[in-house]
Design an enzyme around this catalytic site. Structure first.
Site, PDB file in Angstrom:
ATOM      1  CB  CYS A   1      -0.912  -0.133   1.308  1.00 25.95           C
ATOM      2  SG  CYS A   1      -2.628  -0.329   0.931  1.00 25.95           S
TER       3      CYS A   1
ATOM      4  CB  CYS B   1      -7.845   0.962   5.019  1.00 29.90           C
ATOM      5  SG  CYS B   1      -7.924   1.017   3.414  1.00 29.90           S
TER       6      CYS B   1
END
Lengths: 188, 383
Positions: free
Chosen positions: A35, A105
């Protein structure tokens, strides 16, 4: 734009517990190389092993920021074991749900909390080891270690000049560990 | 205030273009390929559109313009067609910063057995000409290099690439989707064999574009069926769309000089304003020749999707090269190819302006953006 809940947007716009602690009991820096996200997490742990203070900083999207904020709110006041048991699903529920694609996330916050608790436990063990060694090296003082945590060692016993002893012990521990350690003496 | 700064994604349909299209959506709905007058009377308007598109490309021969459904179809057609012309030439050469319409098509063709060579770019986003040179040999069917990069606006040296491609006997195709209508194209002078364009990038309608094919190049069709486009692109004409594209091309050509200057001035204001109000901000490829409308800024220490979310809440539409979507967030392949590090690439925001962008809009962005960056920086570990 992702479809975010009101609660999630609130935590993104007004994140709770942002920042760093001056001398944290546990500190973590984690990142997701895929990420490119990153996060720091600091915890202060009280004598009953509860998270008394918690602070985070995040480089990430709205979902990452909000879930880190939510996690700190959920973990605060919990014992370490209770905090470690928080599931990503619960974070999502706390935020009124989040898009499926955004679940990952919240993983980073989770990882950071585990790393910070591990850091707390590792440092506590290091203090315990150094403090036990120190007590053994001073048979004259009649000390035994009662409790060790990253910033503090609690001994039982101690010789007549307690104030001098406390400062001596604290200095020796801080020097051997490389960070400040406070010493307390309790009466037998 | 609503501010649209994502014109490299798509543009507003020009009102003049809509006016030109409406009759063909209302009363003149006939099929241009029909025998009867009601349909065939539409054909001259299509041919006029072909002329307008050719003029915008700098092409003397309008018959090289073939109408398609857009840039992606044109790109697919050019690559698929090029590798089928000679049995000994099956390789594709392209750049690392192409749009997925080229890169993914070429990768799919690689899986089907057409060798692929991807040439790198410099830190400025320009094609590595030495790398191109060493990628070329007698097995290369086509060199496909974009005219302008969609993320950075960097303009590629088309005539040099054409020369290199031709010297090895390969064809040269350019995906000019971002360049057409924004900067002058010189398809004849630059000796471009094939060029893809899309109407909605220059204030035309969506779903229509063209592939320009140099006269004499016998590119076989991609879409088979009816006899439209001299048998090379089947399918009922999207008459209103094509006519809209023609009108959009006319306007773009007419106003190109003025608009380049006007849009360039606003872009410079935006970039300078950001640099002076957002600590850590950095312009991507500031020294390279660029489209006048594109600004790609790295807001180091702050994540791009978080920025976009806050801008969106304040009515500002911009974009980033990456999307944190399906479990992994891939930073922009364009920025990574330019050697921007991963975290920085994840802090990139693209602002793309148009003829309709105003000073007041730039003022508003320059008011909102520093607040957004400061807010996110205050919670970032990289601040």
């Amino acid at each position: 734009m992702w479809k975010y809940s009101e609660q999630l947007m609130d935590h993104f716009m007004n994140p709770r517990n942002v920042g760093v602690l001056e001398s944290p009991d546990g500190h973590a820096e984690v990142g997701s190389p895929i990420c490119g996200d990153a996060m720091t997490l600091d915890i202060a742990v009280d004598d009953s092993d509860r998270i008394s203070e918690i602070r985070f900083r995040t480089f990430g999207c709205a979902g990452a920021i909000a879930s880190a904020s939510a996690l700190t709110e959920m973990a605060k006041g919990k014992t370490l074991d209770e905090a470690l048991a928080i599931k990503n699903r619960q974070i999502a529920d706390f935020l009124g749900g989040m898009p499926e694609e955004k679940y990952h996330c919240s993983v980073m916050g989770h990882e950071a909390l585990h790393a910070a608790v591990a850091d707390f436990r590792r440092k506590s063990a290091q203090v315990a080891e150094a403090a036990s060694r120190l007590a053994a090296s001073r048979p004259d003082a009649g000390l035994s270690l009662k409790k060790a945590r990253p910033g503090k060692a609690v001994f039982v016993g101690g010789s007549p000049d307690r104030r001098l002893l406390i400062s001596e012990l604290s200095k020796a521990l801080s020097e051997s560990l490389g960070w400040p350690v406070e010493v307390e003496l309790e009466q037998e | 205030m609503k501010v649209y700064l994502d014109n490299n994604a798509t543009t507003a349909l020009a009102p003049e273009v809509l006016d030109a299209m409406l009759p063909y959506l209302r009363e003149q709905y006939g099929n241009p390929s029909s025998f009867h007058t009601f349909g065939s009377s539409v054909m001259p308007a299509l041919e006029a559109a072909r002329e307008s598109v050719a003029a915008l490309l700098g092409a003397a021969d309008a018959s090289g313009v073939y109408f398609t459904s857009g840039g992606t179809e044109s790109d697919n057609w050019s690559l698929r067609g090029a590798v089928s012309l000679h049995e000994s030439r099956r390789s594709i050469v392209t750049s690392a910063v192409e749009h997925p319409a080229i890169l993914e098509t070429a990768k799919e063709m690689e899986r089907e057995g057409y060798p692929l060579r991807v040439v790198n770019v410099t830190g400025d986003g320009l094609l590595d000409m030495d790398g191109l040179g060493s990628a070329l040999d007698a097995s290369v069917a086509v060199v496909s290099i974009m005219a302008a990069n969609n993320e950075t606006g960097v303009l590629m040296p088309l005539s040099e690439v054409a020369e290199a491609a031709h010297s090895s006997g390969a064809l040269f195709h350019t995906d000019a989707v971002q360049a057409v209508g924004k900067v002058p194209m010189r398809i004849d002078a630059d000796e471009i064999d094939m060029l893809s364009l899309s109407a909605h990038k220059f204030h035309g309608p969506k779903g229509v574009g063209a592939l320009y094919i140099r006269a004499g190049l016998k590119l076989p069709p991609l879409i088979h069926g009816g006899h439209q486009e001299r048998g090379r692109r089947a399918g009922t004409y999207n008459a209103a769309g094509i006519i809209g594209m023609g009108r959009a091309a006319e306007i773009a050509l007419q106003r190109m000089g003025i608009e380049r200057e006007q849009v360039g001035r606003l872009r410079a204001r935006l970039e300078q304003g950001i640099l002076s109000s957002c600590p850590g901000a950095m312009i991507v490829a500031p020294a390279a020749p660029r489209l006048p409308n594109t600004a790609n800024i790295l807001f180091r220490g702050v994540e791009s999707e978080a920025i976009l979310t806050l801008l969106d809440l304040r009515g500002i539409s911009a974009s980033s090269g990456s999307a944190c979507s399906t479990g992994s967030k891939d930073p922009s392949h364009v920025l990574l190819a330019m050697n921007v590090d991963r975290n920085c690439a994840n802090s990139a925001i693209r602002f793309s302006l148009s003829r309709y962008t105003t000073d007041a809009e730039i003022d508003y962005v320059l008011e909102v953006l520093p607040q957004v960056i400061a807010r996110l920086r205050s919670i970032s570990p990289f601040a």
